[in-house]
Design a protein around this motif. Structure first.
Motif, PDB file in Angstrom:
ATOM      1  N   ILE A 140      28.252  -0.617 -13.979  1.00  0.00           N
ATOM      2  CA  ILE A 140      27.326   0.199 -14.772  1.00  0.00           C
ATOM      3  C   ILE A 140      26.491   1.015 -13.795  1.00  0.00           C
ATOM      4  CG2 ILE A 140      25.397   0.174 -16.398  1.00  0.00           C
ATOM      5  CD1 ILE A 140      26.437  -2.428 -17.492  1.00  0.00           C
ATOM      6  N   ARG A 141      26.468   2.307 -14.004  1.00  0.00           N
ATOM      7  CA  ARG A 141      25.791   3.179 -13.057  1.00  0.00           C
ATOM      8  C   ARG A 141      24.744   4.045 -13.762  1.00  0.00           C
ATOM      9  NH1 ARG A 141      27.614   3.150  -7.994  1.00  0.00           N
ATOM     10  NH2 ARG A 141      29.579   2.049  -7.582  1.00  0.00           N
ATOM     11  N   LEU A 142      23.867   4.599 -12.917  1.00  0.00           N
ATOM     12  CA  LEU A 142      22.729   5.380 -13.404  1.00  0.00           C
ATOM     13  C   LEU A 142      23.145   6.827 -13.679  1.00  0.00           C
ATOM     14  CD1 LEU A 142      19.574   5.237 -13.822  1.00  0.00           C
ATOM     15  CD2 LEU A 142      19.382   6.171 -11.513  1.00  0.00           C
ATOM     16  N   ASP A 143      22.666   7.352 -14.801  1.00  0.00           N
ATOM     17  CA  ASP A 143      22.925   8.748 -15.136  1.00  0.00           C
ATOM     18  C   ASP A 143      21.623   9.402 -15.591  1.00  0.00           C
ATOM     19  OD1 ASP A 143      24.245  11.114 -15.500  1.00  0.00           O
ATOM     20  OD2 ASP A 143      25.068  10.589 -17.456  1.00  0.00           O
ATOM     21  N   THR A 144      21.459  10.662 -15.221  1.00  0.00           N
ATOM     22  CA  THR A 144      20.259  11.424 -15.580  1.00  0.00           C
ATOM     23  C   THR A 144      20.566  12.307 -16.790  1.00  0.00           C
ATOM     24  OG1 THR A 144      19.568  11.477 -13.267  1.00  0.00           O
ATOM     25  CG2 THR A 144      18.510  13.034 -14.754  1.00  0.00           C
ATOM     26  N   ILE A 145      19.632  12.325 -17.765  1.00  0.00           N
ATOM     27  CA  ILE A 145      19.823  13.156 -18.955  1.00  0.00           C
ATOM     28  C   ILE A 145      18.554  13.967 -19.219  1.00  0.00           C
ATOM     29  CG2 ILE A 145      21.491  11.628 -20.056  1.00  0.00           C
ATOM     30  CD1 ILE A 145      19.196  10.502 -21.739  1.00  0.00           C
ATOM     31  N   ASN A 146      18.727  15.084 -19.904  1.00  0.00           N
ATOM     32  CA  ASN A 146      17.607  15.919 -20.336  1.00  0.00           C
ATOM     33  C   ASN A 146      17.292  15.601 -21.797  1.00  0.00           C
ATOM     34  OD1 ASN A 146      17.361  17.288 -17.870  1.00  0.00           O
ATOM     35  ND2 ASN A 146      18.948  18.748 -18.450  1.00  0.00           N
ATOM     36  N   VAL A 147      16.026  15.360 -22.080  1.00  0.00           N
ATOM     37  CA  VAL A 147      15.615  14.979 -23.430  1.00  0.00           C
ATOM     38  C   VAL A 147      14.516  15.916 -23.908  1.00  0.00           C
ATOM     39  CG1 VAL A 147      16.244  12.559 -23.132  1.00  0.00           C
ATOM     40  CG2 VAL A 147      13.929  13.309 -22.552  1.00  0.00           C
TER      41      VAL A 147
END
Length: 452
Positions: A398-405
């Motif tokens: 499981i890896r980290l992901d960046t999202i725009n909210v």
């Protein structure tokens, strides 16, 4: 020749030294053992995550403002004079019931003017009555004078005719009859003139009566003004008058407050108002926020956390500030609400600084998260940054992901997201500072947050 040989010799010595150094370096390198091989493991981030769930959430708008009385009145005397009486409770902070006398100016001069004006009225009324009666009598007398004039004229003409035609009588008799006729005619003319003038005299007397009536009313009004009352239950804010003091009209000596309705002005951001305030439909629109929905609100005193709490009513929008892009809402609290808190025992009073919570619209299908797990800054389109935990296909990693909210709104320690997070996403709620993208994660799934 000797100099050339010396240069060649030094060059050969230098080359020999360099060659020896190279041979020694090679020997050291060849004799050095290789270091032991160590496998470096990838560092794992331990984070808390929450599974995103979408809810319809009622939005509350919060603002702060200071309580003030709706009506604050400066009291000044309307007539000059010396203060002869003060209300026994005329002290700062006291409550004086409605219609009671606050103070009284010496009324003797004003009473004398009332008495004088009443006497003038009576005199003018009598004059008008006398003129009307005289008009009635003179009208009847005029008929008598008219008849006498007719008889005198007939007698004069008869005697004149007998004397001139038949030579009967004397010139003296004719002259006497003519004199009698002239006297009766003159009396008739004088009475007729008097009758013509009498209505004008009556009108003049009536005008004088009207003027005297106005002066009498003014005198009576000024007499009433010597006693100063207030039409509402008043709280005394300030007093600058004492018994025996001479006061002048227009100079304030009291400050009173009407606490039957309390006002609180709440500035809020215009974007927040546009998004979440509710407005009713109106058939007569104007270029103002006249159709604001008047909903119940909660008022909480900021000096005491979870302390006194009252209910109020959203009344209207007071003003719009184009410089700060803020709307100022007016909240009103009636006296029955102010003295009956829904929590605590204190009444709501002027001067308290309070937090006001105003119910707004429903935020549709938003995700609630701790505010600290979303970046404070935003891009030009209003998007902020958050992190989610994503499973790697064909792997247990499981890896980290960046999202725009995109934020819907913030309420207390929670932020509500309307775009960028899908139902079931594992949102990282641990505060991360500049993490590496695709960092390996060790997640701890916490209980799903419930919508506030």
């Amino acid at each position: 020749m000797n100099q050339v040989n010396s240069i060649i010799l030094r060059l050969l010595i230098t080359l020999s030294i360099i060659a020896g150094g190279c041979i020694a370096m090679k020997y050291i390198i060849d004799s050095k053992e290789d270091p032991a091989h160590i496998d470096i493991l990838e560092q794992t981030l331990r984070v808390d995550v929450v599974k995103a769930t979408c809810h319809d959430v009622p939005v509350s708008i919060e603002g702060y403002g200071q309580v003030r009385s709706r009506d604050i009145v400066s009291i000044a005397p309307e007539v000059p004079g010396r203060v002869v009486a003060l209300h026994p409770k005329l002290e700062t902070g006291e409550i004086i019931p409605a219609n009671e006398v606050l103070f009284e100016v010496d009324p003797r001069d004003y009473q004398a003017r009332v008495d004088d004006s009443q006497a003038s009225l009576k005199q003018l009324e009598n004059t008008i009555a006398r003129l009307n009666k005289q008009l009635t009598i003179d009208t009847k007398r005029l008929e008598t004078f008219k008849r006498s004039r007719t008889l005198a004229k007939t007698d004069f003409e008869r005697l004149k005719s007998l004397y001139e035609k038949d030579k009967v009588g004397t010139q003296s008799q004719v002259d006497t009859a003519e004199l009698a006729y002239n006297q009766t005619n003159d009396a008739y003319d004088q009475l007729a003139l008097s009758l013509d003038i009498t209505p004008n005299r009556i009108q003049e007397a009536q005008s004088a009566l009207d003027s005297a009536t106005a002066m009498a009313q003014l005198a009576a009004t000024n007499l009433e003004r010597t006693k100063v009352r207030v039409p509402f239950a008043a709280r005394v804010k300030s007093v600058t008058v004492e018994a025996g003091q001479y006061v002048s009209p227009g100079k304030p000596i009291l400050m009173l407050a009407d606490d039957s309705i309390l006002d609180i002005s709440i500035p809020i951001d215009s974007k927040q108002a546009r998004t979440w305030l509710e407005f009713d439909q109106t058939d007569t629109p104007t270029a103002w926020f006249e159709n604001l929905k008047q909903v119940p609100v909660q008022v909480e005193w900021t000096e005491e956390r979870n302390g006194a709490l009252w209910t109020g009513q959203l009344s209207r929008i007071e003003k719009f500030d184009p410089a700060t892009r803020t709307l100022t809402l007016l909240v009103q609290v009636h006296v029955n609400q102010a003295i009956s808190p829904i929590r605590g025992i204190l009444p709501l009073v002027e001067g308290m600084f309070c937090k006001v919570t105003i119910p707004g619209k429903i935020a549709q299908q938003v995700v609630q998260l701790p505010a600290e797990c979303v970046s404070f800054g935003q891009d030009t389109q209003g998007y902020k940054t958050a992190f989610i935990a994503k499973s790697v296909p064909d792997s247990d990693e499981i890896r980290l992901d960046t999202i725009n909210v995109l934020e819907s709104h913030i309420n207390g320690d929670s932020i509500f997201i309307q775009q960028g997070i899908q139902e079931g996403d594992l949102v990282v709620i641990t505060r991360l500072i500049n993490p590496l993208k695709d960092s390996l994660l060790d997640i701890n799934l916490v209980e799903t947050m419930e919508a506030d």
